[in-house]
Scaffold this active site. Structure first.
Site, PDB file in Angstrom:
ATOM      1  N   SER A   1       0.852  -1.180   0.000  1.00 56.00           N
ATOM      2  CA  SER A   1       0.000   0.000   0.000  1.00 56.00           C
ATOM      3  C   SER A   1       0.888   1.230   0.000  1.00 56.00           C
ATOM      4  O   SER A   1       2.031   1.184   0.473  1.00 56.00           O
ATOM      5  CB  SER A   1      -0.869  -0.009   1.261  1.00 56.00           C
ATOM      6  OG  SER A   1      -1.483   1.243   1.463  1.00 56.00           O
TER       7      SER A   1
ATOM      8  N   TYR B   1      -1.176   0.216  10.340  1.00 50.15           N
ATOM      9  CA  TYR B   1      -1.435  -0.279   8.989  1.00 50.15           C
ATOM     10  C   TYR B   1      -0.219   0.004   8.105  1.00 50.15           C
ATOM     11  O   TYR B   1       0.264  -0.887   7.397  1.00 50.15           O
ATOM     12  CB  TYR B   1      -2.692   0.372   8.410  1.00 50.15           C
ATOM     13  CG  TYR B   1      -2.914   0.014   6.961  1.00 50.15           C
ATOM     14  CD1 TYR B   1      -3.440  -1.224   6.614  1.00 50.15           C
ATOM     15  CD2 TYR B   1      -2.593   0.909   5.944  1.00 50.15           C
ATOM     16  CE1 TYR B   1      -3.639  -1.569   5.277  1.00 50.15           C
ATOM     17  CE2 TYR B   1      -2.789   0.571   4.612  1.00 50.15           C
ATOM     18  CZ  TYR B   1      -3.310  -0.661   4.287  1.00 50.15           C
ATOM     19  OH  TYR B   1      -3.504  -0.996   2.973  1.00 50.15           O
TER      20      TYR B   1
END
Length: 182
Positions: free
Chosen positions: A142, A155
């Site tokens: 990501s 995250y």
């Protein structure tokens, strides 16, 4: 890698990007083992697959459960005869709160799914992939693993770990028949 006639494993194959990967691979002529934690979502993916569902197997597995993942290659090979590729797509996001407001259990859950799930899947399937004439591992990271986003610290850390793991694996597998990408 041309996926026509190949056997691909996709984590998170029951919904979202994972489902789209499964359906696209099927359209390109691959056989696919869809892995997900939701039986309902896997059944929906099978339904959407329509006439090509004969090349689709589903595997209800929590990728954060190492013992369950260790049994998965045998199930995939039993269903398809081999495995040529692995797409580690499954992932979860944390609540949009600052690190100080997260419970340790939430932090562990994000790291267990996003990083350890990728690690467990790669460890379980790599010996089989190394035996194939051509194979590939694709790990989904990501932008959060490249740049910090307030409220997404854990995250981002999990996806940065996936990024560096993949880059290291890529360098270690040079000279083999297993390609690695992120």
């Amino acid at each position: 890698m041309n996926v026509n006639g190949k056997v691909m494993v996709v984590t998170g194959g029951g919904s979202g990007i994972g489902r789209e990967l499964v359906l696209t691979l099927l359209k390109k002529g691959a056989s696919v083992a869809a892995v997900d934690i939701s039986e309902k979502n896997l059944l929906e993916t099978v339904e959407i697959a329509g006439t090509v569902r004969d090349r689709l197997s589903t595997h209800l597995v929590n990728i954060a459960d190492r013992a369950a993942v260790e049994n998965l290659p045998a199930a995939v090979i039993a269903a398809h005869g081999a495995v040529d590729g692995l797409i580690n797509n499954a992932g979860i996001i944390q609540r949009f709160v600052r690190y100080k407001d997260l419970e340790l259990a939430e932090i562990e859950r994000v790291m267990n799914v996003n990083f350890y799930g990728t690690l467990y899947m790669t460890s379980a399937f790599l010996p089989h992939l190394l035996q194939r004439p051509e194979a590939h591992i694709a790990n989904i990271a990501s932008m959060g693993g490249f740049l910090p986003v307030p409220g997404q610290t854990i995250y981002g850390a999990s996806k940065a770990a996936v990024k560096l793991f993949t880059e290291g694996l890529h360098s270690e597998l040079r000279g083999t028949r297993v390609g690695v990408s992120i």
